[in-house]
Scaffold this active site. Sequence first.
Site, PDB file in Angstrom:
ATOM      1  N   ASP A  52       0.858  -1.193   0.000  1.00 47.65           N
ATOM      2  CA  ASP A  52       0.000   0.000   0.000  1.00 47.65           C
ATOM      3  C   ASP A  52       0.895   1.245   0.000  1.00 47.65           C
ATOM      4  OD1 ASP A  52      -1.746   2.041   0.460  1.00 47.65           O
ATOM      5  OD2 ASP A  52      -2.531   1.269   2.361  1.00 47.65           O
ATOM      6  N   LYS A 523       4.404 -35.384  39.791  1.00 48.53           N
ATOM      7  CA  LYS A 523       3.458 -34.269  39.621  1.00 48.53           C
ATOM      8  C   LYS A 523       4.203 -33.012  40.047  1.00 48.53           C
ATOM      9  CE  LYS A 523      -1.069 -32.621  41.294  1.00 48.53           C
ATOM     10  NZ  LYS A 523      -2.212 -33.004  42.144  1.00 48.53           N
ATOM     11  N   ASP A 525       4.042 -29.407  40.799  1.00 43.71           N
ATOM     12  CA  ASP A 525       3.056 -28.385  41.143  1.00 43.71           C
ATOM     13  C   ASP A 525       3.720 -27.015  41.257  1.00 43.71           C
ATOM     14  OD1 ASP A 525       0.597 -27.339  41.857  1.00 43.71           O
ATOM     15  OD2 ASP A 525       0.231 -28.797  43.440  1.00 43.71           O
ATOM     16  N   ASP A 595      -8.163 -27.796  39.546  1.00 40.13           N
ATOM     17  CA  ASP A 595      -8.480 -28.405  40.841  1.00 40.13           C
ATOM     18  C   ASP A 595      -9.974 -28.673  40.965  1.00 40.13           C
ATOM     19  OD1 ASP A 595      -5.968 -28.597  41.841  1.00 40.13           O
ATOM     20  OD2 ASP A 595      -6.069 -26.809  43.113  1.00 40.13           O
TER      21      ASP A 595
HETATM   22  C1  GLA Z   1      -2.450 -27.894  44.384  1.00 43.12           C
HETATM   23  C2  GLA Z   1      -2.766 -28.908  43.305  1.00 43.12           C
HETATM   24  C3  GLA Z   1      -3.584 -30.035  43.905  1.00 43.12           C
HETATM   25  C4  GLA Z   1      -2.816 -30.680  45.031  1.00 43.12           C
HETATM   26  C5  GLA Z   1      -2.429 -29.632  46.075  1.00 43.12           C
HETATM   27  C6  GLA Z   1      -1.496 -30.207  47.108  1.00 43.12           C
HETATM   28  O1  GLA Z   1      -3.586 -27.233  44.816  1.00 43.12           O
HETATM   29  O2  GLA Z   1      -3.454 -28.306  42.255  1.00 43.12           O
HETATM   30  O3  GLA Z   1      -3.883 -30.999  42.923  1.00 43.12           O
HETATM   31  O4  GLA Z   1      -1.660 -31.307  44.520  1.00 43.12           O
HETATM   32  O5  GLA Z   1      -1.783 -28.523  45.477  1.00 43.12           O
HETATM   33  O6  GLA Z   1      -1.105 -29.275  48.030  1.00 43.12           O
END
Ligand code: GLA
Length: 779
Positions: A52, A523, A525, A595
């Site tokens: 343009d 896991k 977190d 959660d």
């Molecule tokens: C967070 C996670 C949960 C659990 C708690 C443990 O809230 O999302 O799934 O693992 O911590 O303290």
Amino acid sequence: MTIHISEDGRRFHLTNGRISHIMAVAEGKLVNLYTGAAIPDDGTVDFGYLIDDRFRVQASTIGEGGRRYAEQQRFEYPEFGCGDYRHPAIEAVQGNGSRISDLTYVGYTVSDGKPTLDGLPSTRATAVFREVDDAAASDGAGRAESAAPTIGGGDTGDAADATGAMTAGPAAASPDAQTLTVDLRDELTGLTVRLRYTIFRDEPVIARSALLRNDGAAPLTITRAASLNLDLPDADYEMIAFTGAWARERTPQRQPLHPGIQQIESLRGASGPYFSPNAIIARPDTNEDAGEAFALAFVYSGNFDLHAEVDTYGATRLQLGINPFGFAWRLDPGETFQTPEALLGYTDHGLNALSQTFHRIVLDHLQRPAWARRERPVLINNWEATYFDFTEDRLLDLAALAAKAGIGLFVLDDGWFGARTSDRAGLGDWIANPDRLPNGIDGIARRINALGMDFGLWFEPEMVNEDSDLYRAHPDWVIATPGRARSVYRHQYVLNFANPRVVDAIYARMHAILSDANVAYVKWDMNRFITEAFDATRGAERQGELMHRYILGVYALYERLFAAFPELIIEGCASGGSRFDYGILAYSPQVWASDDTDAVERLAIQYGTSYFFPVATMGAHVSITPNHQTGRSESLAMRAAVAMFGTFGYEMDLTALGEGELAEIAAQVAFFRTHADLLHNGDLYRLRAPYDHRQAAWMCVAADRSRAIVGDYVILGVPNRPKSRLRLRGLEAGRRYRVRSTDGAFDAVRSGGELMCVGIDDTDLGPDFAARVYLVDAR
Ligand code: GLA
């Protein structure tokens, strides 16, 4: 798949028959000509008319005596200060305080495959190469061992000098991706920007990133460096963003673009629950089954900024990158800065097709090959069953019942370490609590293994309780600003993962536990966000680097864990789904989606999550009723019918159930395992959105369209329900299928055409919180 380059090396067309991205060099600037559905190109078409250059009042030219006007150009990597008043992609502060730069074209390379990005997760192609960043390392001719890049240059410099050397891994016979790099340089400061564009052979997706290098003699401070800029010629779009909070993550919000800026972002130090770092930019009439849309996805887990700016001439600038707020990265002479990767996808077949494209990108190009498309064990997690209140024997009772039901993995959640009997203490002390686990992690892992199950363990590597040995030994390891109060959440602080010593120490502790016991799954977190951001290990000039360095530390820990334990499954988690993004998914095959384990809520959460994330990546568990987050009661069948459209598992006290329910769970596990491949690797079609709290439906279809599985749900029933038909998708119209519902209510043979056009009559499904699962099999 081709990257067409015009003979004069000034026009680039990336296309694979499903997407086209066309750029050109105009007045030394790299500009966008077109991005969208594939456009045929035999090399003779001159797309120059797409620039343009009409005169407009108040519009400044590009450079002195230029013929083009900055504010109406569609730049590929715009700067601020030379007549373009929209938000720039890059900003570099110089020694004299100036923030102006003027990036002009230097040269390009084309290579088979895709480069890795230093320290950052990114999508992969079969051929992977590593670029050598230092141009001085080049012998003057760009090269690759088995995939010689094509090199070209503008008339402002020698391309070979500018592009640097490359080393390539073995190129695939027919490459599944090709990469174009374009180098731009700001002559005054010596800032070089290498833009990378990788086009995938089989998907309408282009991966983009920028590598910045200070080739000048003085330090620069980068205060903005987008990963992707896309200037589109009009603004007739709606932005679909995924918003929420803890326990209600990723709800789609669709809003028309308007003059000005529409933005989603995170400033939390993590991608966060408020917005997912992805968005869809769709035409107003685009729906699940038809219509045009772009999708932007960020392969990054930290602060991000994604915005659409509709300018004074009704054009749209899309940008995605690290959030410039608070960001300042010092780039000394010779140093480089790599932006994270951003993905651009396109569809003209609606949102289901767009999602399926991104699901394949995740499963085939982003996830670690160790677990991508591989069946993962059905798990039981003890969190909602016991919370902090457990003994080893209690856990074993739970595990024994789970093993009997066919569950393959037992996950010991929070509370196994240090003085962690509540959330007040012990975080950071990654040593088994001998009162709870007298034989350590090895002891409980052996007992679980003896039941025929794998063993998994919870960690929150990035955090520390004040009441912990780790904090007492290293109070200076937390992120805190000198002289200021420290905000607390859950009695914990964030460790400074920008400090390699901290990452080393956490790695050493995790490594000790994981090498001492047979742990198949972790896991990971992350339960709070960064406050009072300050990096005690760095000076004033580097404080703006903390948020990005923190995430680099997170990625570094992931990398080191996988180097030591390549088969480990690490499930991502952040108070549920608060860091659910493509950066984490490059490492974690699955992420705890929320959660909120209530099945009705999960319909909405998993539905919204599915726009960018495959079913196989969404951690979803059947939990106890009444539900701990909502107090609602739903049947075990309904809960399982929702969780199976995710990485299926259980999170409930099985010892409180009767024989009947345990038998039902065993049947559910067996059913899931029989259909896991279809659920996790099939093409997902969203059929009915749950957001009116009335109903929902989705289905997964095998690649060869011979089988499908359908989840059909009533949330709140309607008395005297009007006639309802669920129309399926993705089947072959002329093929005959047997459709059976697992509750025995429906069993018929119909053509794919009937199933997709007429649908299944499900008027009788209800009243509240009801689910029906259909299996569809070609005859
Ligand atoms: C967070 C996670 C949960 C659990 C708690 C443990 O809230 O999302 O799934 O693992 O911590 O303290």
